[in-house]
Design an enzyme around this catalytic site. Sequence first.
Site, mmCIF file in Angstrom:
data_model
loop_
_atom_site.group_PDB
_atom_site.id
_atom_site.type_symbol
_atom_site.label_atom_id
_atom_site.label_comp_id
_atom_site.label_asym_id
_atom_site.label_seq_id
_atom_site.Cartn_x
_atom_site.Cartn_y
_atom_site.Cartn_z
ATOM 1 N N GLU A 45 0.879 -1.174 0.000
ATOM 2 C CA GLU A 45 0.000 0.000 0.000
ATOM 3 C C GLU A 45 0.908 1.213 0.000
ATOM 4 O O GLU A 45 1.766 1.345 0.877
ATOM 5 C CB GLU A 45 -0.929 -0.016 1.226
ATOM 6 C CG GLU A 45 -1.934 -1.172 1.208
ATOM 7 C CD GLU A 45 -2.793 -1.210 -0.048
ATOM 8 O OE1 GLU A 45 -3.074 -0.148 -0.638
ATOM 9 O OE2 GLU A 45 -3.174 -2.328 -0.469
ATOM 10 N N CYS A 89 -1.530 8.866 4.121
ATOM 11 C CA CYS A 89 -1.593 8.515 2.714
ATOM 12 C C CYS A 89 -2.917 8.962 2.117
ATOM 13 O O CYS A 89 -3.030 9.203 0.928
ATOM 14 C CB CYS A 89 -1.405 7.019 2.552
ATOM 15 S SG CYS A 89 -2.397 6.116 3.727
#
Length: 541
Positions: free
Chosen positions: A293, A327
Amino acid sequence: MGKGFFNVPIAVNEPVKGYAPGSPERDAVLKAYKEMFNSKTDVPMYINGKDVTTGSTRTMSPPHDHQHIVGQYHVAEQSHIDEAISTALEARKAWADMPWEQRAGIFLKAAELIAGPYRAKINAATMIAQSKTVHQAEIDAACELIDFLRFNVQFMTDIYMEQPESTSDAWNRIEYRPLEGFTYAVTPFNFTAIAGNLPACMALMGNVVVWKPSDSQVYSAKVIMDVFKEAGVPAGVINVVFGDPVMITNTVMASPYFSGLHFTGSTFIFKELWKQIGNNIHNYKTYPRIVGETGGKDFIIAHKSANAKQVATAISRGAFEFQGQKCSAASRAYIPSNLWNDVKNYVIEDVNSFKMGSPEDLNNFITAVIHEGSFDKLAKYIDQAKADDNAEIIAGGGYDKSKGYFIEPTVIVTKDPKYTTMCTELFGPVITIYVYDEDKYSETLKLVDETSEYALTGAILSADRYAIVEATQALQNCAGNFYINDKPTGAVVGQQPFGGARASGTNDKAGSAQNLLRWVSPRMIKETFVTPVDYRYPFLG
Ligand code: NAD
């Protein structure tokens, strides 16, 4: 082994504590912060159930007070990585066959240790190491990590219960074996919960792990390891190593027994690791699982029907909490011309009201960015925006690294929808806004889709349901987590499984059974009760 079909406790999200003045949790976390800030911690590596010191050390300092030293940690030589790998493989012999309910018991215990006796400590460590406010530390280091540990146990049993049909003469069973070999967890600085979850979820499924935390998160990684130890993770199951990421990775990936990478961090590094695995593919005994990720360039688009105050709040919270170092943080916004004046005024009002400083002062909403490299990069982009004709800074724009790495929350407005800060992940408290013609909604959706290589999170704010339908369709491939009338951050384990597509990652949804499935290799077992003794089928006569 099994003598019952055991139900696990139903997973519930850990309630977020408020830390209001006078509350016991506020007193406890501030006490822990003071004690930890004013002492020196020596952080060994942890290999085969033993603390490993090497004498080769690096100091640890809070980003908001970079001259202050809170301790040191020991870094590995190649021989330590070799040892971590061989002890993990040795530990696998017993761990892979440990009954699942015993593995579950360990990680459920870890969750309760964090919820209770370790809560103040893990939050204070995260405030010190990563400069999180107490609220950001609480939702990450305490609540999200607890949630990961609890929900993963439930997801594990959901997976185990997925079984094929059987007939009266043949019984079909699937067992979910751990991967053959050892796994490698590489974790980022920005979430203590991710640092804990990546190795823990693989170990829960019966795997053994070499875990390399970020250099900027070692201080809170130590608390995670203390919790795992006290919860009873056996020696060799999770081995923690620090130091040169290239040497560590080269050593791990040179082993023929490397069986899986669980990575969270930046896109470039992930692509490099994938390439390295590809280059070594002929040497491995099994095809390594690769889960990563990575970065994002997360968007907010408002429709002309949206409420300007709601749009401004989504920007203020979505872009600036934890200094934009999520993020999922909103870093580009598309605002229709009819709303712009109001949105602009509300955002400027919000940003000017933010207090910035040490997380120890609970009045601060903004603290420092993680390290000097990040500070210098952000300062460079801000200076460039000041110099560029097609960009204007309407809030913030200041920075100062004399005591800590402080970057003012900054709002850039650009006339160029492909301006560099509309496309590049900066990973800091900077958002860039493009004001579009309110009648060019469809064209702007196309622009949102085509502007960035990433596809992590995004949000549409609109009071018009047809506009929501259009955005949901037009933006279907540019966010793995898509929000309607909300900010694009704040995913909760068990409620919004998290992950992005395109360059943002493999989208294996942390906080869901889908992620855990990557760490098992199912074995189908068919047992026939009356075994045939004649090869001839009836049609042969
Ligand atoms: P980073 O890529 O700098 O570091 C991540 C990890 O990779 C660290 O442990 C680091 O030591 C290691 N690493 C660095 N260079 C390496 C190399 N050459 N070989 C092997 N390992 C190496 O990322 P960061 O600054 O810690 O975290 C921020 C990044 O993580 C941002 O891009 C952010 O978007 C991303 N992130 C993504 C998610 C998500 O769920 N998509 C979550 C958190 C963070």
